[in-house]
Design a protein around this motif. Structure first.
Motif, short mmCIF file in Angstrom:
data_model
loop_
_atom_site.label_atom_id
_atom_site.label_comp_id
_atom_site.label_asym_id
_atom_site.label_seq_id
_atom_site.Cartn_x
_atom_site.Cartn_y
_atom_site.Cartn_z
N ILE A 173 -2.20 5.31 2.14
CA ILE A 173 -2.93 4.89 3.33
C ILE A 173 -2.94 3.36 3.41
CG2 ILE A 173 -5.19 4.83 4.47
CD1 ILE A 173 -5.69 7.62 3.27
N THR A 190 2.59 3.35 -5.50
CA THR A 190 1.94 4.67 -5.47
C THR A 190 1.00 4.90 -6.64
OG1 THR A 190 3.91 5.59 -6.54
CG2 THR A 190 3.79 5.74 -4.14
N ASN A 249 -2.12 3.12 -5.26
CA ASN A 249 -2.61 3.69 -4.00
C ASN A 249 -1.86 4.99 -3.70
OD1 ASN A 249 -4.14 3.68 -1.53
ND2 ASN A 249 -2.34 2.91 -0.45
N PRO A 250 -2.16 6.06 -4.46
CA PRO A 250 -1.38 7.30 -4.32
C PRO A 250 -1.43 7.93 -2.94
CG PRO A 250 -3.35 7.64 -5.67
CD PRO A 250 -3.21 6.17 -5.48
N SER A 251 -2.46 7.65 -2.16
CA SER A 251 -2.56 8.24 -0.82
C SER A 251 -1.56 7.61 0.15
CB SER A 251 -3.98 8.05 -0.27
OG SER A 251 -4.23 6.69 0.03
N TYR A 275 0.80 -1.21 0.00
CA TYR A 275 0.00 0.00 0.00
C TYR A 275 0.84 1.28 0.00
CZ TYR A 275 -4.14 -2.88 0.69
OH TYR A 275 -5.15 -3.79 0.51
#
Length: 328
Positions: free
Chosen positions: A309, A302, A305-307, A298
């Motif tokens: 989180i 990126t 899942n760019p956040s 995660y």
């Protein structure tokens, strides 16, 4: 390899293809392979043979990575923990290399390096490819020997036999070898790599095709494991090790992160019982670190899942519940 370094995502419209070109050197007990079926090694000029020698090598394997986790499990099952030391990079890394950020001072305590990349460059100053795990590193020279993950576990079994524990399992049974090779090939192409084919698909069409392939294989495995305890029957083999490292990551990562979401592993009775059976077998569950697994996927991926989180779920205590597979 896509989860060893920040992946080069698939060109739009293309299906994901894994680069399988590794440092092909082998650690052998003699000048030739001890495996009579080993047709891959024919004394090629591009393959250097290194001798089996306790204490000479360090296995560098991040618990977060399924391919590295495979080598950690085999090392445990065969009782090689006092013969080949283990270095564990942390779960997250940058574009350059896996790092030893969880070790004191951010350095591997045996090799004294901050990045696995250093071991690669010590041997190949202009090494052009990704810095992958697992890798065998020569302790004295701090040089990488090989990162060819399918052969690392193969050779831990065939070449280090003199140093196995007395009751080590026969991970490559001769009487099942031909069928096992076929099973492992399908597990690798359709499941181990299949989840990545879904996660890194470059188009809807590529994803749809990958999804169908993955679930066809998962249904085949569900059926196969309904009336047999392990993939090859009554005993654990290398095939089980190879499947386990994908199954143990399925619900925490692949189901959502890689969009492999037809159903959860916990909703497939045979596969879920089988996975728990292995998890509770000495040599398997203690090598699994769910916190590091989730942190790796995660945070590092990126583009997906760019956040950055990290999800808190799923609930993982159920891995230790009764599996009932003894009846098989």
């Amino acid at each position: 390899m896509s989860d060893d370094l920040t992946p080069t995502y698939t060109e739009k419209g293309k299906a994901f293809e894994r680069d399988m070109d590794y440092i092909g050197d082998r650690v052998l007990a003699g000048e030739r392979s001890s495996d009579p079926h080993d047709a891959e090694y024919g004394g090629r000029d591009d393959v250097q043979v290194w001798p089996v020698q306790p204490g000479r090598y360090r296995l560098v394997a991040a618990p977060a990575c399924p391919w590295a986790n495979r080598s950690i499990i085999v090392r445990e099952l065969l009782g090689l923990t006092e013969v080949i030391s283990l270095g564990k990079p942390g779960p997250t890394h940058d574009k350059r290399s896996w790092t030893f950020d969880r070790d004191p001072g951010g350095r591997d305590p045996v090799l004294g390096i901050e990045r696995l990349q250093e071991a690669y460059l010590n041997r190949f100053p202009d090494y052009p490819k990704g810095i992958t795990v697992p890798a065998i590193v020569e302790v004295e020279t701090k040089q990488v020997v090989t990162n060819d993950f399918p052969w690392i576990t193969h050779d831990l079994f065939f070449e280090w036999r003199e140093h196995h524990r007395p009751d080590a399992p026969d991970l490559w049974p001769e009487d099942l070898r031909e069928e096992m090779e076929q099973v492992m090939k399908r597990v690798f192409t359709e499941v181990n790599n299949g989840v990545y084919r879904c996660g890194f698909a470059g188009s809807q069409e590529a994803y749809d095709a990958a999804y169908e392939r993955l679930w066809a294989a998962m249904d085949w495995l569900e059926e196969r494991l309904t009336d047999r305890r392990y993939l090859m029957g009554e005993a654990i083999t290398e095939a089980d090790v190879r499947l386990f490292t994908t199954l143990v990551r399925f619900d925490p990562v692949y189901h959502g992160h890689f969009k492999c979401n037809r159903n959860k592993l916990t909703e497939m009775p045979a596969l879920w019982g089988y996975a728990r059976d292995l998890f509770q077998t000495p040599g398997f569950g203690e090598t699994v670190d769910f916190e590091q697994i989730k942190a790796h996927y995660y945070v590092v991926h990126t583009d997906i899942n760019p956040s950055g989180i990290i999800p808190q779920g799923p609930e993982l205590e159920s891995w230790r519940t009764a599996h009932g597979r003894e009846r098989l």
